[in-house]
Design a protein around this motif. Structure first.
Motif, short mmCIF file in Angstrom:
data_model
loop_
_atom_site.label_atom_id
_atom_site.label_comp_id
_atom_site.label_asym_id
_atom_site.label_seq_id
_atom_site.Cartn_x
_atom_site.Cartn_y
_atom_site.Cartn_z
N GLY A 164 83.19 26.21 -54.83
CA GLY A 164 82.20 27.03 -54.05
C GLY A 164 81.56 27.41 -55.01
O GLY A 164 80.27 27.39 -55.34
N ILE A 165 82.22 28.83 -55.32
CA ILE A 165 81.28 29.44 -55.89
C ILE A 165 80.51 29.34 -57.06
O ILE A 165 79.47 28.86 -57.45
N GLY A 166 81.45 28.43 -58.24
CA GLY A 166 80.97 28.03 -59.82
C GLY A 166 79.57 26.91 -58.58
O GLY A 166 78.56 27.08 -59.54
N ALA A 167 79.85 25.75 -57.31
CA ALA A 167 78.59 25.31 -57.29
C ALA A 167 77.56 26.03 -56.98
O ALA A 167 75.66 25.71 -57.70
N ALA A 168 77.61 27.15 -56.58
CA ALA A 168 76.34 28.09 -55.10
C ALA A 168 75.67 28.23 -57.42
O ALA A 168 74.62 28.87 -57.10
N ALA A 169 76.36 29.13 -57.81
CA ALA A 169 76.21 29.72 -59.27
C ALA A 169 75.43 28.88 -59.84
O ALA A 169 74.02 29.15 -60.42
N VAL A 170 75.08 26.73 -60.13
CA VAL A 170 74.62 25.97 -61.08
C VAL A 170 73.75 25.70 -59.88
O VAL A 170 72.68 25.89 -60.37
N THR A 171 73.46 25.85 -58.92
CA THR A 171 71.63 25.43 -57.85
C THR A 171 71.62 26.33 -57.61
O THR A 171 70.57 26.67 -57.79
N MET A 172 72.05 27.90 -57.93
CA MET A 172 70.87 29.09 -57.87
C MET A 172 70.20 28.95 -59.66
O MET A 172 68.73 28.75 -59.44
#
Length: 471
Positions: A446-454
């Protein structure tokens, strides 16, 4: 000591805390007093209120249970909290404190609305309200386990007792009252654990007896759970201790930046030192009671069976203090968010000072009731805390840090990032039955997805801005 003796001591201690809390609450006259203690807390009180908040159910009952089953690897539970606290003390904390003083922030939602929008504030608020109920339930479950083993009290009654006490003294005075009570609670906690662990070790026959127990490979190593296990602790437990709204709002109460650095920094050092104690206590419990069916009963069983009555009573008070102080930290986070982020921001923007204070106090009472009800149905402390920490980290980490250190993230980018991160975490949890992918658990994904999305949203904004300039 008989069960009734333990109950009598605990009730006397709880009654003393409530009485002192009600007395101190007479100093609370405004929302600034309730929310941020008038921004007058010196380093010593910042130290006490942070350490009290961070040594709760997970750091006592939960970590001891992990010590019973995983051995010395359980140091990563509290140790990760200490590492996260260092990040808060020297990086995130001073920066957001300066903004809080300049803009009169009372909650993290105030920062998110100023930096992004009201929609981002409400998105966090909804997530926070749900997550906070779970962590409050975790503290109350720990109290119930302790009372069940030491006094034979049924779980629902133990949960109810803890909920009533913490809601009673916190709703009266907020952070100003809690900060002073935490000085007493920390003294009891530290004294209890630092005396009880060596005493219990001696009671089982010392280090030789401890190392002779039947245990899985790696039981005596801090990395015995392997790389994936250590990373799991780090991912889940470091970030909440520098992004948690409840902790950030506590440092808003500091009198200056120096108090933030010193108070939060020193409590981080104490957390790192303390991390060994519950892990070791769990290992001692395994040596003495290898057939114990529920690992989360390890601490109360040691308290009851291995310690003399006076030390058992002291440790009982220490653990009870731990759960209460962590519980009021959650009530602080939940009630102030409900009062400021929901009531004042959305439902009644024209609410005055007195009205907001009254609503916030009643919100803490209501949260206590719902948290108690949830505690009665959740099975374990670890279940409650892991859910909360994972949810909070995934939703808040990337938008908060990006908002603090970068200028380009927009409100739309923050909302998309929050949404994607939660979807990815829940999907990974469901599709892999919580196992994750490789060494990455659902929270890490989830954190990785957040960083990529941002990152994608920021790059997209840059491309659009570049086209406008070129045209």
């Amino acid at each position: 000591m008989t069960s009734s003796g333990y109950v009598a001591i605990l009730l006397a201690y709880a009654g003393g805390l409530v009485a002192l809390g009600l007395y101190l609450s007479r100093r609370v006259h405004s929302t600034k007093d309730f929310f941020v203690a008038g921004r007058q807390l010196p380093p010593g009180l910042i130290f006490a209120t942070f350490l009290a908040a961070n040594i709760g159910a997970g750091s006592t009952v939960g970590a001891t249970g992990r010590g019973f089953s995983q051995g010395m690897s359980a140091v990563w539970w509290v140790g990760s909290a200490g590492l996260g606290s260092l990040v808060l003390a020297f990086f995130v904390g001073p920066r957001i404190y300066r903004l809080a003083v300049a803009h009169n922030f009372l909650t993290v939602g105030d920062f998110l609305e100023m930096r992004y929008s009201r929609a981002v504030r409400l998105f966090l608020g909804v997530t926070l309200w749900l997550g906070c109920l779970f962590i409050l339930a975790g503290q109350l479950i720990a109290i119930a386990w302790i009372l069940n083993v030491t006094a034979g009290l049924a779980k629902p009654w133990g949960c109810a007792l803890g909920g009533v006490v913490v809601a009673a003294y916190f709703s009266a005075g907020g952070l100003r009252t809690a900060a002073w009570l935490h000085v007493i609670q920390i003294a009891v906690k530290m004294t209890g654990f630092f005396i009880a662990v060596p005493w219990a070790l001696h009671a089982i026959g010392g280090w030789d007896k401890l190392h002779a127990i039947a245990a899985p490979p790696g039981y005596f190593s801090p990395v015995g759970v392997g790389l994936r296990g250590v990373l799991g602790y780090i991912v889940i437990f470091i970030a909440p201790f520098f992004i948690s709204p409840g902790l950030i709002q506590r440092l808003y109460g500091a009198r200056d930046e120096s108090a933030v650095r010193k108070g939060v920094g020193w409590q981080a050092v104490v957390l790192l030192l303390y991390a060994v104690l519950p892990a070791l206590m769990g290992m001692i419990a395994r040596a003495a009671f290898p057939a114990l069916a529920n690992p989360e009963l390890a601490l109360p069983t040691v308290l009851r069976e291995l310690l003399p009555w006076w030390l058992g009573a002291l440790l009982l008070a220490a653990v009870f203090s731990a759960e209460l102080s962590a519980g009021d930290a959650v009530l602080f986070m939940l009630s102030t968010s409900l009062g400021k982020d929901l009531y004042k921001s959305l439902l009644n923007p024209l609410a005055g000072e007195e009205q907001l204070l009254r609503v916030t106090r009643w919100a803490s009472v209501a949260a206590g009731v719902f948290g108690t009800a949830l505690a009665m149905v959740l099975p374990t402390v670890a279940d409650a805390l892991t859910f909360f920490y994972g949810l909070l980290t995934v939703v808040l980490m990337v938008p908060l840090l990006a908002g603090l250190y970068l200028k380009s993230p927009t409100s739309f980018a923050a909302l998309i990032t929050m949404s994607v991160s939660v979807i990815v975490m829940l999907a990974a949890q469901f599709l892999t039955a919580g196992a994750g992918i490789g060494i990455f658990n659902p929270v890490a994904l989830g954190i990785g997805a957040a960083a990529v999305t941002m990152g994608i949203m920021m790059a997209w904004k840059g491309m659009i801005h570049g086209r406008h300039i070129s045209s």
